[in-house]
Design a protein around this motif. Structure first.
Motif, mmCIF file in Angstrom:
data_model
loop_
_atom_site.group_PDB
_atom_site.id
_atom_site.type_symbol
_atom_site.label_atom_id
_atom_site.label_comp_id
_atom_site.label_asym_id
_atom_site.label_seq_id
_atom_site.Cartn_x
_atom_site.Cartn_y
_atom_site.Cartn_z
ATOM 1 N N LEU A 168 5.807 -53.192 -6.937
ATOM 2 C CA LEU A 168 6.430 -53.509 -7.962
ATOM 3 C C LEU A 168 6.250 -52.271 -9.384
ATOM 4 N N ARG A 169 4.866 -51.787 -9.331
ATOM 5 C CA ARG A 169 4.907 -50.611 -10.110
ATOM 6 C C ARG A 169 5.696 -49.528 -9.920
ATOM 7 N N GLU A 170 5.614 -48.946 -8.605
ATOM 8 C CA GLU A 170 6.351 -48.100 -8.285
ATOM 9 C C GLU A 170 7.850 -48.237 -8.792
ATOM 10 N N GLU A 171 8.501 -49.342 -8.396
ATOM 11 C CA GLU A 171 9.842 -49.751 -8.605
ATOM 12 C C GLU A 171 10.121 -49.626 -10.216
ATOM 13 N N THR A 172 9.064 -50.095 -10.915
ATOM 14 C CA THR A 172 9.292 -49.817 -12.578
ATOM 15 C C THR A 172 9.543 -48.406 -12.815
ATOM 16 N N ARG A 173 8.471 -47.584 -12.276
ATOM 17 C CA ARG A 173 8.679 -46.113 -12.607
ATOM 18 C C ARG A 173 9.954 -45.609 -12.005
ATOM 19 N N ASP A 174 10.386 -45.966 -11.226
ATOM 20 C CA ASP A 174 11.672 -45.450 -10.610
ATOM 21 C C ASP A 174 12.710 -45.645 -11.510
ATOM 22 N N LYS A 175 12.817 -46.985 -12.101
ATOM 23 C CA LYS A 175 13.727 -47.417 -12.910
ATOM 24 C C LYS A 175 13.918 -46.616 -14.130
ATOM 25 N N ALA A 176 12.503 -46.335 -14.666
ATOM 26 C CA ALA A 176 12.519 -45.607 -15.653
ATOM 27 C C ALA A 176 13.069 -44.184 -15.696
ATOM 28 N N ILE A 177 13.000 -43.564 -14.714
ATOM 29 C CA ILE A 177 13.272 -42.432 -14.356
ATOM 30 C C ILE A 177 14.920 -42.178 -14.251
ATOM 31 N N LEU A 178 15.265 -43.327 -13.510
ATOM 32 C CA LEU A 178 16.658 -43.432 -13.246
ATOM 33 C C LEU A 178 17.642 -43.636 -14.620
ATOM 34 N N LEU A 179 16.878 -44.474 -15.347
ATOM 35 C CA LEU A 179 17.610 -44.877 -16.790
ATOM 36 C C LEU A 179 17.629 -43.582 -17.677
ATOM 37 N N ILE A 180 16.586 -43.055 -17.761
ATOM 38 C CA ILE A 180 16.344 -41.630 -18.649
ATOM 39 C C ILE A 180 17.400 -40.757 -18.196
ATOM 40 N N ASP A 181 17.611 -40.578 -16.948
ATOM 41 C CA ASP A 181 18.590 -39.591 -16.288
ATOM 42 C C ASP A 181 20.028 -40.006 -16.628
ATOM 43 N N LYS A 182 20.212 -41.256 -16.537
ATOM 44 C CA LYS A 182 21.464 -41.756 -16.777
ATOM 45 C C LYS A 182 21.818 -41.649 -18.465
ATOM 46 N N LEU A 183 20.830 -41.924 -19.097
ATOM 47 C CA LEU A 183 21.111 -41.556 -20.585
ATOM 48 C C LEU A 183 21.303 -40.216 -20.922
ATOM 49 N N TYR A 184 20.841 -39.358 -20.200
ATOM 50 C CA TYR A 184 21.074 -37.704 -20.295
ATOM 51 C C TYR A 184 22.453 -37.547 -19.827
ATOM 52 N N ASN A 185 22.553 -37.831 -18.758
ATOM 53 C CA ASN A 185 23.937 -37.561 -18.009
ATOM 54 C C ASN A 185 25.210 -38.079 -18.745
ATOM 55 N N GLU A 186 24.932 -39.281 -19.319
ATOM 56 C CA GLU A 186 26.328 -39.948 -19.668
ATOM 57 C C GLU A 186 26.165 -40.124 -21.304
ATOM 58 N N ASN A 187 24.965 -39.801 -21.853
ATOM 59 C CA ASN A 187 24.901 -39.816 -23.218
ATOM 60 C C ASN A 187 25.277 -41.139 -23.813
ATOM 61 N N ASP A 188 24.868 -42.264 -23.044
ATOM 62 C CA ASP A 188 25.005 -43.660 -23.333
ATOM 63 C C ASP A 188 24.080 -44.479 -22.369
ATOM 64 N N LEU A 189 23.794 -45.546 -22.699
ATOM 65 C CA LEU A 189 23.066 -46.497 -21.979
ATOM 66 C C LEU A 189 23.314 -48.120 -22.551
ATOM 67 N N ARG A 190 23.307 -49.012 -21.600
ATOM 68 C CA ARG A 190 23.459 -50.423 -22.032
ATOM 69 C C ARG A 190 22.624 -50.695 -22.899
ATOM 70 N N ASP A 191 22.645 -51.494 -23.827
ATOM 71 C CA ASP A 191 21.737 -51.956 -24.781
ATOM 72 C C ASP A 191 20.439 -52.615 -24.049
ATOM 73 N N GLU A 192 20.595 -53.532 -23.261
ATOM 74 C CA GLU A 192 19.738 -53.904 -22.430
ATOM 75 C C GLU A 192 18.598 -52.904 -21.646
ATOM 76 N N ASP A 193 19.311 -51.718 -21.387
ATOM 77 C CA ASP A 193 18.616 -50.669 -20.554
ATOM 78 C C ASP A 193 17.721 -49.836 -21.689
ATOM 79 N N LEU A 194 18.359 -49.571 -22.855
ATOM 80 C CA LEU A 194 17.622 -49.049 -23.787
ATOM 81 C C LEU A 194 16.306 -49.816 -24.001
ATOM 82 N N LEU A 195 16.614 -51.107 -24.330
ATOM 83 C CA LEU A 195 15.370 -52.122 -24.713
ATOM 84 C C LEU A 195 14.446 -51.913 -23.782
ATOM 85 N N TRP A 196 14.929 -51.762 -22.360
ATOM 86 C CA TRP A 196 13.936 -51.933 -21.218
ATOM 87 C C TRP A 196 13.103 -50.580 -21.206
#
Ligand code: SAH
Length: 357
Positions: free
Chosen positions: A3-31
């Motif tokens: 589960l911890r690894e999944e959390t780590r993967d999710k963090a990188i995924l969301l950071i990359d998405k924020l970088y590529n799209e210059n936006d992120l859903r509010d719930e993902d920013l909060l996460w």
């Protein structure tokens, strides 16, 4: 473990998405705010820095700051120059002193003058317009930024018509109840309306918040980030809250550098072309504050050009820096410092790249 690894993967995924799209859903920013570990934050910082580099390179724009009055009619409970602080030593510069400061700045090579002050009724539209026109007469190509609080649409229009180019009006917080606590006699809606009016009038507009206010939550930050993304200001002023001993908030702790850098980094990723100062407050809470701000994607600094005899009295918070490389006169020191950090000292007007799409 899995589960911890999944959390780590999710963090990188969301950071990359924020970088590529210059936006992120509010719930993902909060996460992200709730879950990022140190390494992931550093990864995000590297991407916000890269984003700044993409649009501005290593340029750091210099604005000279003239704190022209510390008289204020407002009640902001965090601010050392609020109307109720009897201990504040009040001053206001004359028109001649303001113009003289700009002349000084011009001879040093500055091309942007930021006139900041409390909400001082002495500075009527008529007086301000005269001052603006006089500065523009001396230096027609300079940029004038105003930061003097809430005024009517008509007043902002008069200032704009006289030649003011930019206006800084932080929203402070987008949580209406929290806003009310910070400003017991005011409402958030008025502030927001002012910001919208400034944009409508064609000012390059700055908004922003203090980071690390007591009891502030990650949900509050997400709301602020969404507000900033939606308003899409040309500039965002964002620094830590710092306690002032003669205010109602004297018992509260100041904000910390880590949270400030995290929010700065997210603002850069959400608004890639924004002008983002490494603020005096950031430089005041930590020895390496300015460098740290630049290293997560800031690209502006605002050295102090207030006549030295008044500097100590513009005390918004305790231990506010105004000497050394925070002083506009210390240009060589500033240049050397920026150079040693790997940045270029840029003294041009440095207009927002959001204006020239
Ligand atoms: N009167 C103007 C300028 C205010 S001073 C206005 O209302 O916009 C500029 C900024 O300093 C404020 O917007 C606020 O965010 C910040 N500031 C004030 N007191 C502070 C404190 N104690 N710690 C950190 N920042 C503070």
């Amino acid at each position: 473990m899995e589960l911890r690894e999944e959390t780590r993967d999710k963090a990188i995924l969301l950071i990359d998405k924020l970088y590529n799209e210059n936006d992120l859903r509010d719930e993902d920013l909060l996460w992200l705010l709730d879950n990022m570990n140190k390494k992931e934050k550093e990864y995000m910082f590297s991407l916000s820095k890269k984003t700044r580099d993409k649009y501005y390179g290593k340029n750091v724009y210099l604005r000279s700051l003239i704190e022209f009055t510390n008289y204020c009619k407002r009640e902001c409970i965090y601010c050392g120059i609020n109307a109720y602080n009897k201990k504040a030593n009040r001053y206001r510069l004359t028109k001649e002193e303001i113009v003289e400061a700009c002349k000084n700045g011009k001879s040093l090579g500055y091309n942007t003058f930021v006139l900041q002050g409390g909400e001082d009724p002495y500075f009527t539209d008529e007086k301000m317009c005269e001052i603006i026109k006089e500065i523009k007469r001396i230096d027609p190509n300079c940029a004038i930024t105003l930061s003097m609080g809430e005024r009517s649409y008509e007043s902002y229009k008069a200032l704009k018509d006289s030649g003011a180019d930019r206006y800084l009006l932080r929203h402070e917080t987008s949580n209406p109840d929290y806003y009310k606590w910070l400003h017991p006699k005011s409402v958030l809606d008025t502030r927001v309306e002012c910001i919208k009016n400034l944009k409508k009038l064609g000012f390059q507009t700055g908004t922003g918040i203090m980071v690390g206010l007591p009891g502030y939550t990650n949900k509050d930050y997400v709301r602020d980030l969404r507000f900033i993304k939606t308003i899409s200001p040309e500039m965002v002023g964002l620094g830590p809250f710092i306690t002032h001993k003669d205010t109602e908030m004297r018992e509260y702790k100041s904000g910390d550098i880590d949270t400030t850098l995290t929010i700065l980094s997210m603002v850069r990723l959400l608004l890639p072309k924004v002008l983002l100062p490494a603020t005096t407050a950031l430089a005041s809470i930590a020895e390496n504050g300015r460098k740290a701000g630049l290293d997560v994607g800031s690209n502006v600094i605002m050295p102090n050009l207030t006549p030295v005899e008044y500097r100590g009295d513009y005390m918004l918070y305790n231990s506010k820096k105004s000497s050394g490389s925070e002083s506009a006169q210390a240009l060589n020191m500033i240049k050397n410092e920026l150079d040693s950090f790997g940045y270029i000292c840029n003294m041009s007007r440095g207009d927002s790249k959001m204006c020239v799409e």
